[in-house]
Write a protein that holds these residues in place. Sequence first.
Motif, PDB file in Angstrom:
ATOM      1  N   PRO A  11       0.837  -1.204   0.000  1.00 15.71           N
ATOM      2  CA  PRO A  11       0.000   0.000   0.000  1.00 15.71           C
ATOM      3  C   PRO A  11       0.868   1.249   0.000  1.00 15.71           C
ATOM      4  O   PRO A  11       1.878   1.322   0.715  1.00 15.71           O
ATOM      5  CB  PRO A  11      -0.802  -0.132   1.297  1.00 15.71           C
ATOM      6  N   LEU A  12       0.472   2.221  -0.800  1.00 16.04           N
ATOM      7  CA  LEU A  12       1.298   3.417  -0.933  1.00 16.04           C
ATOM      8  C   LEU A  12       1.439   4.147   0.398  1.00 16.04           C
ATOM      9  O   LEU A  12       2.511   4.671   0.714  1.00 16.04           O
ATOM     10  CB  LEU A  12       0.717   4.353  -1.994  1.00 16.04           C
ATOM     11  N   GLY A  13       0.358   4.183   1.183  1.00 15.99           N
ATOM     12  CA  GLY A  13       0.445   4.852   2.479  1.00 15.99           C
ATOM     13  C   GLY A  13       1.474   4.206   3.383  1.00 15.99           C
ATOM     14  O   GLY A  13       2.234   4.905   4.076  1.00 15.99           O
ATOM     15  N   GLU A  14       1.495   2.880   3.382  1.00 18.98           N
ATOM     16  CA  GLU A  14       2.480   2.159   4.198  1.00 18.98           C
ATOM     17  C   GLU A  14       3.901   2.454   3.727  1.00 18.98           C
ATOM     18  O   GLU A  14       4.804   2.696   4.536  1.00 18.98           O
ATOM     19  CB  GLU A  14       2.195   0.667   4.107  1.00 18.98           C
ATOM     20  N   GLU A  30       4.894   5.073   2.034  1.00 26.26           N
ATOM     21  CA  GLU A  30       5.215   6.480   2.275  1.00 26.26           C
ATOM     22  C   GLU A  30       5.607   6.706   3.734  1.00 26.26           C
ATOM     23  O   GLU A  30       6.534   7.459   4.032  1.00 26.26           O
ATOM     24  CB  GLU A  30       4.026   7.355   1.907  1.00 26.26           C
ATOM     25  N   HIS A  31       4.898   6.043   4.628  1.00 27.91           N
ATOM     26  CA  HIS A  31       5.228   6.162   6.049  1.00 27.91           C
ATOM     27  C   HIS A  31       6.626   5.607   6.326  1.00 27.91           C
ATOM     28  O   HIS A  31       7.420   6.229   7.058  1.00 27.91           O
ATOM     29  CB  HIS A  31       4.189   5.407   6.881  1.00 27.91           C
ATOM     30  N   ARG A  90       0.202  11.904  -5.590  1.00 28.65           N
ATOM     31  CA  ARG A  90       0.809  11.192  -4.466  1.00 28.65           C
ATOM     32  C   ARG A  90       1.950  10.297  -4.938  1.00 28.65           C
ATOM     33  O   ARG A  90       2.988  10.192  -4.271  1.00 28.65           O
ATOM     34  CB  ARG A  90      -0.257  10.369  -3.744  1.00 28.65           C
ATOM     35  N   SER A  91       1.768   9.651  -6.085  1.00 27.69           N
ATOM     36  CA  SER A  91       2.852   8.832  -6.630  1.00 27.69           C
ATOM     37  C   SER A  91       4.061   9.696  -6.950  1.00 27.69           C
ATOM     38  O   SER A  91       5.209   9.323  -6.656  1.00 27.69           O
ATOM     39  CB  SER A  91       2.385   8.101  -7.898  1.00 27.69           C
ATOM     40  N   VAL A 120       5.877  10.645  -3.718  1.00 26.94           N
ATOM     41  CA  VAL A 120       6.658   9.549  -3.138  1.00 26.94           C
ATOM     42  C   VAL A 120       7.903   9.274  -3.975  1.00 26.94           C
ATOM     43  O   VAL A 120       8.991   9.028  -3.429  1.00 26.94           O
ATOM     44  CB  VAL A 120       5.783   8.281  -3.013  1.00 26.94           C
ATOM     45  N   GLU A 135       0.641   2.306  -7.706  1.00 25.53           N
ATOM     46  CA  GLU A 135      -0.494   3.213  -7.512  1.00 25.53           C
ATOM     47  C   GLU A 135      -0.768   4.002  -8.784  1.00 25.53           C
ATOM     48  O   GLU A 135      -1.933   4.220  -9.156  1.00 25.53           O
ATOM     49  CB  GLU A 135      -0.210   4.154  -6.350  1.00 25.53           C
TER      50      GLU A 135
END
Length: 265
Positions: free
Chosen positions: A142-145, A147-148, A196-197, A200, A252
């Motif tokens: 997942p992109l959020g994971e 990114e974090h 967002r991509s 990142v 993503e």
Amino acid sequence: MSCPSATLVVWTSAWLHGAAAADDVLDALQIWAELHEVVADDDGTATALDLPGPDEMPAAPAMLLAALRRTQAGDGRLVLPVPGDTRGLGGNGPLSATAVRAGQAMVLPEAGLGIVPRLVADQVIRWTVFDHPEITPPEHIPLGEAEHALAGAMREAASTLVDLDVARERPNVRKDIESVMAAQPTPLWPAGMPARSLRVLQRAAEVAAILEVAAGDSPGGAMSASATRGREEALRPLLDAVRRARCAAVDEAVRVLGEHANKSR
């Protein structure tokens, strides 16, 4: 910073969904080299895909696009393998070995194909196509994971510079990092590329630049073997975070571009 395989993954997916023209794909590749050529890894793959074999004159990349269209290849995935981590490449074999040497590959799990770029001359990239039915889709991150994890890697990278005395060894470390960033090509992306991509990918490039400077020998002399090993061990988790973030950002982008194209039909 990105890589040729990421460009091919995103643009071919956009093209296969009708969101880009074939010429757009070919133009986007020019940022990496003036000339691109394509061969199949073996004669059987060459016959099946109507591509030149390994001992024949390479073809233009337009023939690769035609082959992907005929095989109904589906969306591609970016793989950034390193020694000891060849997930997404279907185990050991020519595809894995070549992709590890290149540090990158595009895989098309639905078609059982892998495509690896290699710089064969100045401004010439050769794409080799492998038929590998055992390819399994790479792990979805997942992109959020990602990114974090990358944000944590950025903090850790800054701390690592201090711990490894890079700032002391390189008084102009900030300029060194800026030089690494400035030397990287700026890829073109399809219209609708998710912000967002892009964010990142940019952050991953920044961390990678920091790590490249941190990994270098100190000016004025070579590092000892033990110091080199210690530095490599300290940086490896951060490099893994960069790899994962880049793959997640490309995944993503492929998902979003495909959804937008399907909705507009």
